[in-house]
Design a protein around this motif. Structure first.
Motif, PDB file in Angstrom:
ATOM      1  N   VAL A  18    -104.920  51.769 -20.288  1.00 37.38           N
ATOM      2  CA  VAL A  18    -105.620  52.066 -19.032  1.00 37.38           C
ATOM      3  C   VAL A  18    -106.622  50.946 -18.748  1.00 37.38           C
ATOM      4  O   VAL A  18    -106.687  50.409 -17.643  1.00 37.38           O
ATOM      5  CB  VAL A  18    -106.402  53.403 -19.080  1.00 37.38           C
ATOM      6  CG1 VAL A  18    -106.877  53.786 -17.681  1.00 37.38           C
ATOM      7  CG2 VAL A  18    -105.567  54.523 -19.672  1.00 37.38           C
ATOM      8  N   ALA A  19    -107.398  50.592 -19.789  1.00 37.25           N
ATOM      9  CA  ALA A  19    -108.470  49.608 -19.598  1.00 37.25           C
ATOM     10  C   ALA A  19    -107.931  48.279 -19.088  1.00 37.25           C
ATOM     11  O   ALA A  19    -108.571  47.609 -18.282  1.00 37.25           O
ATOM     12  CB  ALA A  19    -109.232  49.414 -20.909  1.00 37.25           C
ATOM     13  N   VAL A  20    -106.729  47.913 -19.536  1.00 36.26           N
ATOM     14  CA  VAL A  20    -106.158  46.621 -19.142  1.00 36.26           C
ATOM     15  C   VAL A  20    -105.454  46.710 -17.771  1.00 36.26           C
ATOM     16  O   VAL A  20    -104.968  45.735 -17.260  1.00 36.26           O
ATOM     17  CB  VAL A  20    -105.217  46.113 -20.277  1.00 36.26           C
ATOM     18  CG1 VAL A  20    -103.880  46.814 -20.256  1.00 36.26           C
ATOM     19  CG2 VAL A  20    -105.059  44.607 -20.262  1.00 36.26           C
ATOM     20  N   ARG A  21    -105.474  47.910 -17.206  1.00 38.24           N
ATOM     21  CA  ARG A  21    -104.909  48.194 -15.881  1.00 38.24           C
ATOM     22  C   ARG A  21    -103.393  47.983 -15.832  1.00 38.24           C
ATOM     23  O   ARG A  21    -102.854  47.340 -14.933  1.00 38.24           O
ATOM     24  CB  ARG A  21    -105.612  47.398 -14.767  1.00 38.24           C
ATOM     25  CG  ARG A  21    -107.089  47.738 -14.641  1.00 38.24           C
ATOM     26  CD  ARG A  21    -107.768  47.105 -13.437  1.00 38.24           C
ATOM     27  NE  ARG A  21    -107.740  47.976 -12.265  1.00 38.24           N
ATOM     28  CZ  ARG A  21    -106.923  47.830 -11.240  1.00 38.24           C
ATOM     29  NH1 ARG A  21    -106.023  46.885 -11.221  1.00 38.24           N
ATOM     30  NH2 ARG A  21    -106.980  48.641 -10.215  1.00 38.24           N
ATOM     31  N   SER A  22    -102.716  48.548 -16.832  1.00 40.87           N
ATOM     32  CA  SER A  22    -101.254  48.574 -16.772  1.00 40.87           C
ATOM     33  C   SER A  22    -100.838  49.646 -15.770  1.00 40.87           C
ATOM     34  O   SER A  22    -101.687  50.353 -15.220  1.00 40.87           O
ATOM     35  CB  SER A  22    -100.672  48.889 -18.160  1.00 40.87           C
ATOM     36  OG  SER A  22    -100.948  50.237 -18.500  1.00 40.87           O
TER      37      SER A  22
END
Ligand code: PEP
Ligand code: MN
Length: 337
Positions: free
Chosen positions: A288-292
């Protein structure tokens, strides 16, 4: 070769360029973006770049392509591809959660899992009827009976499903049931399977081969794309490294790299990456944090009796707790769920 057309050029001008490329035996795809039309051409004729494309009506510029993958590249299509699985969208600003058992074992196991994951917020169900196993004596999946159970779960819980296809001869069968087909890590370089899934209309999840570079992976996606199927979702599922503490090493770096190189959505599989249930939540949160574009998670009502991959399966209650955290993180990085 990429031919960028002028804004508001006529359909005849596009047609003339396409005809010229076709007469040279090229494989052509047209990207009709909001800004302008880009015509991508691959194949024959090394002298293609020597032709006076920019002298043709409506052509703004002709760009020789240095990267070996063309149609899946951002150069060819700037906007993110949005993949539609049943009524669910994957890509763009959206974070999609796919969950379910690794393999369909029984109706009870599948329905108990599906009910819980849908209640917790998963919008696509997973569950395989054909399993690639290291040992030929291990459970290989229920085949068509498993697909029938998945279709029944779709009816019951109102969500589309994805299932793996292992063999080009089974593509039509799996596509007749599933809303999305998956090509697994072991088959990423199976070019006859890639071509076959490229010829049918259902969207395709393409997992990264565990020894594949990002370039190899995008070549595999290109093989599907050029057959006519543009609805492709890439899935990072961990690669083989010297590290043995986890089943694979999740290459989280692949997410922003692929997002820069390609317009296709990229999801993360934290279950097959880590291979242990305690790694699933942290790796999912990293995704989520890496915006996949989302995650795919193995869930089982009793992991200790699972016929496949029990050690990485989450209990439905742990999955629900993970979903609460995923929702908060997604909001923090401006992703819709
Ligand atoms: C799976 O998703 O069940 C699977 C077999 O994954 P992979 O191909 O990544 O090993
Ligand atoms: Mn599995």
């Amino acid at each position: 070769m990429m031919i960028v057309m002028e804004r508001f050029c006529s359909p005849e001008a596009v047609e003339a360029v396409v005809e010229r490329l076709e007469s040279r035996g090229c494989d052509i795809h047209i990207s009709d973006g909001q800004e302008r039309i880009v015509i991508g051409a691959m194949g024959a004729g090394t002298d293609l770049e020597q032709l006076p494309w920019e002298a043709m009506e409506g052509v703004e510029k002709a760009i020789p392509v240095l990267k070996p993958f063309t149609f899946v590249s951002r150069d060819f299509q700037e906007e993110d591809t949005i993949v539609r699985v049943g009524g669910v969208r994957i890509g763009g600003n959206r974070f999609t959660v796919i969950a379910g058992p690794c393999a369909v074992e029984t109706r009870d196991q599948l329905f108990r899992t599906a009910e819980q994951v849908v209640k917790a917020g998963a919008t696509v169900l997973r569950g395989d009827a054909f399993k690639p196993r290291t040992s030929p004596y291990a459970f290989q999946g229920l085949a068509e009976a498993g697909l029938e159970l998945m279709a029944a779960a779709r009816e019951e819980f109102g969500v589309p499903f994805v299932a793996e296809v292992l063999d080009p001869r089974d593509v039509a069968l799996v596509a007749s049931y599933a809303d999305m087909l998956r090509v697994g890590t072991r088959n990423m370089s199976n070019y006859s399977l890639l071509a076959e899934v490229g010829k049918q209309p259902k969207p395709v999840q393409l997992k990264r081969g565990f020894t594949a570079t990002i370039e190899d992976w995008l070549h595999a996606a290109e093989t599907i794309y050029k057959e006519g199927n543009h609805q492709i979702v890439l899935v990072e599922r961990g690669i083989r490294t010297f590290e043995t503490a986890a089943r694979n090493t999740l290459d989280i770096t692949a997410v922003p790299v692929v997002q820069r190189l390609s317009h296709l959505p990229i999801m993360v599989d934290p279950s097959h990456s880590g291979g242990h249930h305690y790694l699933v939540a942290p790796l999912a949160q990293a995704a989520v944090a890496v915006r996949s574009s989302g995650i795919m998670v193995d869930v089982h009502p009793s992991p200790d009796t699972a016929l496949v991959d029990g050690s990485q399966a989450l209990l439905p209650s742990d999955f629900a707790a993970l979903m609460d955290r995923v929702r908060k993180l997604a909001a923090a990085v401006d992703l819709e769920m």
